[in-house]
Design an enzyme around this catalytic site. Structure first.
Site, PDB file in Angstrom:
ATOM      1  N   ASN A   9      47.028  54.968  24.836  1.00  0.00           N
ATOM      2  CA  ASN A   9      47.627  56.035  24.221  1.00  0.00           C
ATOM      3  C   ASN A   9      47.718  55.430  22.674  1.00  0.00           C
ATOM      4  OD1 ASN A   9      49.329  57.833  22.566  1.00  0.00           O
ATOM      5  ND2 ASN A   9      50.889  57.774  24.363  1.00  0.00           N
ATOM      6  N   ARG A  93      44.497  59.047  26.177  1.00  0.00           N
ATOM      7  CA  ARG A  93      45.204  60.290  25.502  1.00  0.00           C
ATOM      8  C   ARG A  93      44.747  60.645  24.308  1.00  0.00           C
ATOM      9  NH1 ARG A  93      51.608  60.775  23.939  1.00  0.00           N
ATOM     10  NH2 ARG A  93      51.738  63.086  23.586  1.00  0.00           N
ATOM     11  N   HIS A 181      52.124  68.274  24.337  1.00  0.00           N
ATOM     12  CA  HIS A 181      52.711  67.493  25.209  1.00  0.00           C
ATOM     13  C   HIS A 181      52.238  67.957  26.700  1.00  0.00           C
ATOM     14  CE1 HIS A 181      56.061  67.294  22.136  1.00  0.00           C
ATOM     15  NE2 HIS A 181      55.640  66.053  22.116  1.00  0.00           N
ATOM     16  N   GLY A 208      61.912  64.504  22.462  1.00  0.00           N
ATOM     17  CA  GLY A 208      61.673  63.286  22.083  1.00  0.00           C
ATOM     18  C   GLY A 208      61.673  63.332  20.436  1.00  0.00           C
ATOM     19  N   ASN A 209      60.993  62.331  19.835  1.00  0.00           N
ATOM     20  CA  ASN A 209      60.623  62.356  18.245  1.00  0.00           C
ATOM     21  C   ASN A 209      60.065  63.558  18.057  1.00  0.00           C
ATOM     22  OD1 ASN A 209      61.637  60.476  16.590  1.00  0.00           O
ATOM     23  ND2 ASN A 209      60.461  59.189  17.482  1.00  0.00           N
ATOM     24  N   ARG A 239      59.833  66.700  11.971  1.00  0.00           N
ATOM     25  CA  ARG A 239      59.128  67.918  11.721  1.00  0.00           C
ATOM     26  C   ARG A 239      59.988  69.297  11.707  1.00  0.00           C
ATOM     27  NH1 ARG A 239      55.047  66.777  16.280  1.00  0.00           N
ATOM     28  NH2 ARG A 239      55.581  64.601  16.444  1.00  0.00           N
ATOM     29  N   ARG A 283      70.182  58.969  18.432  1.00  0.00           N
ATOM     30  CA  ARG A 283      71.332  58.022  18.679  1.00  0.00           C
ATOM     31  C   ARG A 283      72.234  57.764  17.418  1.00  0.00           C
ATOM     32  NH1 ARG A 283      67.435  54.136  21.591  1.00  0.00           N
ATOM     33  NH2 ARG A 283      65.924  54.861  19.990  1.00  0.00           N
ATOM     34  N   GLU A 329      66.017  62.903  28.548  1.00  0.00           N
ATOM     35  CA  GLU A 329      66.333  61.658  29.578  1.00  0.00           C
ATOM     36  C   GLU A 329      67.629  61.159  29.266  1.00  0.00           C
ATOM     37  OE1 GLU A 329      62.882  59.232  29.660  1.00  0.00           O
ATOM     38  OE2 GLU A 329      61.641  60.722  30.038  1.00  0.00           O
ATOM     39  N   ASN A 330      68.058  60.897  27.979  1.00  0.00           N
ATOM     40  CA  ASN A 330      69.117  60.115  27.791  1.00  0.00           C
ATOM     41  C   ASN A 330      70.335  60.458  27.254  1.00  0.00           C
ATOM     42  OD1 ASN A 330      67.683  57.419  28.409  1.00  0.00           O
ATOM     43  ND2 ASN A 330      66.302  58.077  26.820  1.00  0.00           N
ATOM     44  N   GLU A 377      53.629  59.989  30.986  1.00  0.00           N
ATOM     45  CA  GLU A 377      52.194  60.482  30.532  1.00  0.00           C
ATOM     46  C   GLU A 377      51.020  59.493  31.091  1.00  0.00           C
ATOM     47  OE1 GLU A 377      53.888  60.383  26.734  1.00  0.00           O
ATOM     48  OE2 GLU A 377      53.807  62.622  26.462  1.00  0.00           O
TER      49      GLU A 377
HETATM   50  P1  ADP Z   1      58.339  59.886  21.042  1.00  0.00           P
HETATM   51  O1  ADP Z   1      58.117  61.247  20.688  1.00  0.00           O
HETATM   52  O2  ADP Z   1      58.173  58.954  19.914  1.00  0.00           O
HETATM   53  O3  ADP Z   1      57.787  59.550  22.159  1.00  0.00           O
HETATM   54  P2  ADP Z   1      60.652  59.401  22.388  1.00  0.00           P
HETATM   55  O4  ADP Z   1      60.456  60.501  23.612  1.00  0.00           O
HETATM   56  O5  ADP Z   1      60.685  58.128  22.895  1.00  0.00           O
HETATM   57  O6  ADP Z   1      59.767  59.798  21.283  1.00  0.00           O
HETATM   58  O7  ADP Z   1      62.058  59.790  21.702  1.00  0.00           O
HETATM   59  C1  ADP Z   1      62.948  59.360  21.063  1.00  0.00           C
HETATM   60  C2  ADP Z   1      64.131  59.847  20.506  1.00  0.00           C
HETATM   61  O8  ADP Z   1      65.023  59.653  21.668  1.00  0.00           O
HETATM   62  C3  ADP Z   1      64.947  59.629  19.456  1.00  0.00           C
HETATM   63  O9  ADP Z   1      65.513  60.244  18.790  1.00  0.00           O
HETATM   64  C4  ADP Z   1      65.867  58.540  20.010  1.00  0.00           C
HETATM   65  O10 ADP Z   1      67.250  58.731  19.332  1.00  0.00           O
HETATM   66  C5  ADP Z   1      66.344  59.448  21.260  1.00  0.00           C
HETATM   67  N1  ADP Z   1      66.978  58.532  22.341  1.00  0.00           N
HETATM   68  C6  ADP Z   1      66.503  57.601  23.032  1.00  0.00           C
HETATM   69  N2  ADP Z   1      67.679  57.067  23.793  1.00  0.00           N
HETATM   70  C7  ADP Z   1      68.516  58.109  23.406  1.00  0.00           C
HETATM   71  C8  ADP Z   1      70.127  57.881  23.944  1.00  0.00           C
HETATM   72  N3  ADP Z   1      70.596  57.056  24.832  1.00  0.00           N
HETATM   73  N4  ADP Z   1      70.807  58.962  23.470  1.00  0.00           N
HETATM   74  C9  ADP Z   1      70.378  59.655  22.455  1.00  0.00           C
HETATM   75  N5  ADP Z   1      68.954  59.868  22.094  1.00  0.00           N
HETATM   76  C10 ADP Z   1      68.221  58.597  22.690  1.00  0.00           C
END
Ligand code: ADP
Length: 390
Positions: A9, A93, A181, A208-209, A239, A283, A329-330, A377
């Site tokens: 990827n 990917r 995605h 995510g980002n 974005r 975060r 997830e988080n 993925e």
């Molecule tokens: P990408 O699209 O680059 O693959 P990710 O899926 O890794 O991105 O997601 C990144 C985002 O997830 C960031 O905004 C990061 O702050 C957020 N993130 C990761 N862990 C946590 C957490 N414990 N609490 C809140 N946000 C989180």
């Protein structure tokens, strides 16, 4: 000799990779043996990886300053960790598969040309995937190279989800709502078939980002929030998400901005970063006490709630709502804010399960099952490899 599937990827400054052993039969789930990435490719390349059950290894990789160098570093890891293995297939990917790529595809010269022709549709993403592909062909010349596309999962969408109401000639030229995605949605749809096969109408929020949402009916995408490019829909890290195209005209005509300047604002200076003026990282915003950070989060959440309603209407009701990717997830707090006050609709979180954030997180008696599921993925690519192994 053990056979291993390599997944790649490739982004602008990173190359994520994983190695899987194929399952005993083509329908068995592949087994992950190693996962890693080369990061900061153009500045200060670092190689990190972890063999299953082992400690994470992190080393500088001074030779990995290009995609080709990164692939050479990855080949070294494969040879050092699995000296008795061969890599007969490499799965990539690739963000854009246009209208033609409806599933995983073996890459030959024709396919490469077609994928290169799609670069104007995804100028910030497509060239990196293609450059990873070229580098992999050079380093693994005997392997079958195949590609999985972020757009493929959405290609079966009905016309009304696919089309913009522009003059028809634009649709014919490929100006359509592709959705992205797809590898993540494919994985989550598979997990939902396993965990909750009775849930026929599922809304998935990949947060995510880059963020988007998808309406899935009987395992297939029927609508999604991303459109022609990965700019549309939800608020993202940098974005803008959904925007009245009149704003772009205003920037061009009234502010005299160039197309490149508008692009820079929409892709890199908007979203959570633009609204908060603090960070694109959820975060950081959650930890900040600043009013602007709270406001940025509230716009992010409001947009997800609105799209949840829209996608639910498209599906004619909803059985399950899934959160995935970094934020989904988080962040128990974002999940709680998104689901707040939906009891009237038959959707309620269980606060303890939401805090734990694994699998089913809705309250007993919630008509809609809410889930937090880790996406993968790479596994979607590894599963697709079965078709190319023999
Ligand atoms: P990408 O699209 O680059 O693959 P990710 O899926 O890794 O991105 O997601 C990144 C985002 O997830 C960031 O905004 C990061 O702050 C957020 N993130 C990761 N862990 C946590 C957490 N414990 N609490 C809140 N946000 C989180």
């Amino acid at each position: 000799m053990t056979r291993l599937i390599l997944t790649l990827n490739t982004g602008s400054s990173s190359a994520k990779f994983a190695l899987f052993e194929p399952g005993a039969t083509p329908t068995d789930t592949p087994v992950e043996r190693l996962r890693g990435q080369v990061s900061a490719i153009r500045s200060d390349p670092q190689l990190t990886y972890r063999v299953e059950g082992g400690e994470a290894v992190r080393t500088p990789a001074p030779g990995a300053g290009t995609h080709k160098g990164a692939l050479a570093a990855i080949l070294d890891v494969v040879n050092a960790q699995f000296p008795n293995a061969e890599v007969p297939v490499v799965g990539h990917r690739i963000v854009h598969g246009g209208t033609r790529m409806t599933g995983p595809t073996r890459v030959d010269a024709h396919v490469r040309d077609y994928l290169a022709s799609l670069t104007p549709f995804a100028p910030l993403h497509q060239p990196h995937g293609l450059s990873g592909l070229e580098a992999a062909i050079a380093q693994f010349p005997d392997a079958v190279q195949f590609a999985c596309f972020d757009t493929s999962f959405h290609r079966g969408q009905p016309f009304e989800s696919d089309a913009y109401a522009l003059p028809r000639s634009y649709f014919d030229k490929g100006i359509r709502r592709y959705g992205f995605h797809g590898l993540s949605y494919d994985y989550i749809a598979g997990e939902m078939r396993r965990i909750a096969p009775e849930a026929r109408r599922v809304v998935i929020a990949h947060l995510g980002n880059g963020s988007s949402m998808c309406a899935v009916k009987d395992g297939r995408s029927v609508d999604s929030t991303m459109g022609f490019t990965a700019l549309d829909g939800l608020v993202m890290g940098t974005r803008c998400g959904q925007l009245d195209p009149g704003v772009v005209l205003y920037m061009l005509e009234q502010e005299g901005m160039s197309a490149a300047e508008v692009s820079e604002v929409l892709y890199k200076r908007s979203g959570l970063l633009g609204l908060s003026g603090i960070s694109n990282d959820m975060r950081v915003l959650e930890a900040s006490g600043a009013a602007q950070a709270r406001e940025a989060i509230s716009v992010f959440v409001a947009r997800i709630r609105r799209e949840f309603g829209a996608l639910t209407a498209v599906l004619g009701g909803v059985d399950a709502f899934v959160f995935t990717a970094g934020i989904g997830e988080n962040s128990a707090s974002i999940r709680a804010q998104v689901c707040e006050g939906m009891d009237w609709f038959g959707l309620a979180l269980d606060p303890e399960k939401n805090a734990a954030g694994e699998g089913l997180i809705s309250a007993e008696g919630s008509r809609v099952g809410v889930y937090a599921i880790r996406t993968d993925e790479e596994m979607t690519i590894a599963k697709a490899a079965a078709a190319f192994l023999d």
